[in-house]
Structure formats: C-alpha cells, structure tokens
Write a protein that holds these residues in place. Structure first.
Motif, short mmCIF file in Angstrom:
data_model
loop_
_atom_site.label_atom_id
_atom_site.label_comp_id
_atom_site.label_asym_id
_atom_site.label_seq_id
_atom_site.Cartn_x
_atom_site.Cartn_y
_atom_site.Cartn_z
N ALA A 157 0.82 -1.21 0.00
CA ALA A 157 0.00 0.00 0.00
C ALA A 157 0.86 1.26 0.00
O ALA A 157 0.43 2.31 -0.47
N ASP A 158 2.07 1.16 0.53
CA ASP A 158 2.95 2.32 0.59
C ASP A 158 3.81 2.48 -0.67
O ASP A 158 4.58 3.43 -0.76
N ASP A 159 3.71 1.56 -1.62
CA ASP A 159 4.53 1.62 -2.82
C ASP A 159 3.98 2.68 -3.77
O ASP A 159 2.86 2.54 -4.27
N PRO A 160 4.74 3.74 -4.06
CA PRO A 160 4.23 4.81 -4.93
C PRO A 160 4.04 4.37 -6.37
O PRO A 160 3.35 5.04 -7.14
N ASP A 161 4.65 3.25 -6.78
CA ASP A 161 4.51 2.78 -8.15
C ASP A 161 3.26 1.93 -8.36
O ASP A 161 2.97 1.52 -9.49
N ILE A 162 2.52 1.66 -7.30
CA ILE A 162 1.30 0.87 -7.41
C ILE A 162 0.11 1.80 -7.32
O ILE A 162 -0.12 2.43 -6.28
N PRO A 163 -0.67 1.94 -8.40
CA PRO A 163 -1.84 2.83 -8.36
C PRO A 163 -2.85 2.36 -7.32
O PRO A 163 -2.90 1.18 -6.95
N PHE B 87 5.93 1.10 -16.95
CA PHE B 87 4.85 1.92 -16.38
C PHE B 87 5.32 3.36 -16.16
O PHE B 87 4.58 4.31 -16.41
N ARG B 88 6.55 3.52 -15.73
CA ARG B 88 7.09 4.88 -15.54
C ARG B 88 7.24 5.59 -16.88
O ARG B 88 6.95 6.79 -16.99
N LYS B 89 7.68 4.87 -17.91
CA LYS B 89 7.78 5.49 -19.24
C LYS B 89 6.41 5.94 -19.74
O LYS B 89 6.28 7.01 -20.34
#
Length: 213
Positions: A35-41, A66-68
């Motif tokens: 839940a704290d992972d900023p890369d997971i919407p 996903f970042r690209k």
C-alpha cells in the motif's frame, strides 16, 4: 480463528508447508508494504493500466515501462481520452509497450468511455461477474481479472487455477507427479475456503523458496 489457523486445521499438508516459509509470511491484502509503494496505483483504472503493462514480464521491467508510460503524460497515468487520442504507433515505442498491450490499453479506454465497463460498479459485484466485466477488455483474461480481485478488491477466496506457478507449487507441496489440472486444483483447494487467496499467497511464496522441478 484466524485465516492461517483455518488453513492449518483444514489442510494439514498445507499447514506443514506454511511452517516452512522463510522470511516475512504473506498476509491477506491489503498489505501495508504494498500500500505504501508509490509505483502501485490505488484507483481501479490505474490498477488495470498497470496490470496490462505488467503482463508476462518481470516486476523490474513492468515498473520501468509503467514509468515510461506515465512520463509521456506528465508523470501520471493517462486518462482514457488521452490514450485514445494518442497515436498508437508513437505511444508503443515511447513507452516500450508491445503491440498487443497497446491494443489492450486502448480497448480498456474504449470500454470505459463507451460505458460497457463501469469501474465504479465492480466493488459491489460477485467475483465471477467482476471477471466477466473485465474480460470485455481485449487482453484482460481470467488470470488478470483474478489478480485484480485478489490484490485490489481484496477478495479473500480467489483461486487462480490457471496460474502455472501456483500449480507447480501445489505439485511440490503435495508430492504430485505433475502439475494439477485446473479441475484437480479446484478439488484439492476445497478445504481452503473461504481463504483460498491466502493459501495461494503461501504457495506462491513457497514456490519462490523451492528449487524448480
């Protein structure tokens, strides 16, 4: 009785295997670390976009792509309108997407904008209806829909019988000569109800620990 206690009592074979977990034992979603992972919407739409991007590639590769994709749209997940307005032949190489994933992202956007897929209604639907709704999107099959159920909608009793890694782990834990078929896995997992999601998480973690057959 906790979910873990239920699984140990209902299936002693699984219970013994659970005791062999090394490191942090799995937990039913939502998991605090994830839940704290900023890369997971955190929203339904963003999760589905990430799920499409992540199909059949490593976690490291999925994060990079996903970042690209977000970088192309100012560091955020593109809206359905933006996805359809973008030239797919430019979007695909810019984000590192395959042609199939580009088609799938555009299909997701089209299903949402046309009203065929109502994301706001998913949380109130039974598991099988969520799978049916998400399967309207090209490239989203049963497995991806089940991952959405498990990790985003936090459904506790999902059994992804098509997952080869799960079936490989079951074969090892239960001493089977080969991976069980989906029907065989369904029968074997009956005692795990109503916590088949947690049982699957344990078996996946065991698969990561074990040597491959």
């Amino acid at each position: 009785m906790t979910p873990e206690e239920h699984l140990r009592q209902a299936d002693p074979v699984l219970g013994r295997a659970m005791a062999e977990i090394t490191g942090r034992p799995p937990k039913l979603p939502p998991d605090g670390e994830a839940a704290d992972d900023p890369d997971i919407p955190k929203d339904d739409y963003g999760v589905l976009v990430r799920a499409i991007v992540s199909q059949n590639i490593s976690i490291h590769a999925s994060r990079a792509i996903f970042r690209k994709l977000k970088d192309r749209f100012g560091g955020r997940v593109p809206t359905p309108e933006e996805l359809l307005a973008d030239d797919p032949e430019q979007l695909r190489p810019a984000a590192g997407l395959s042609r199939a994933k580009t088609v799938s992202l555009r299909s997701l956007a089209d299903c949402i904008l046309s009203g065929r897929l109502d994301l706001d209604a998913l949380d109130g639907l039974p598991d099988d209806e969520v799978v049916a709704q998400l399967s309207l999107v090209k490239g989203i099959g049963v497995w991806t829909a089940q991952m959405f159920l498990m990790f985003h909608l936090h459904r506790p009793d999902v059994l992804p019988v098509g997952d080869l890694e799960l079936r490989r782990s079951v074969a090892q834990v239960y001493g089977l000569a080969a991976r069980p078929t989906p029907a065989e896995l369904t029968r074997l997992a009956e005692p795990w109800r109503p916590y088949r999601t947690l049982a699957s998480l344990y078996l996946w973690q065991l698969a990561e620990q074990a040597p491959r057959l």
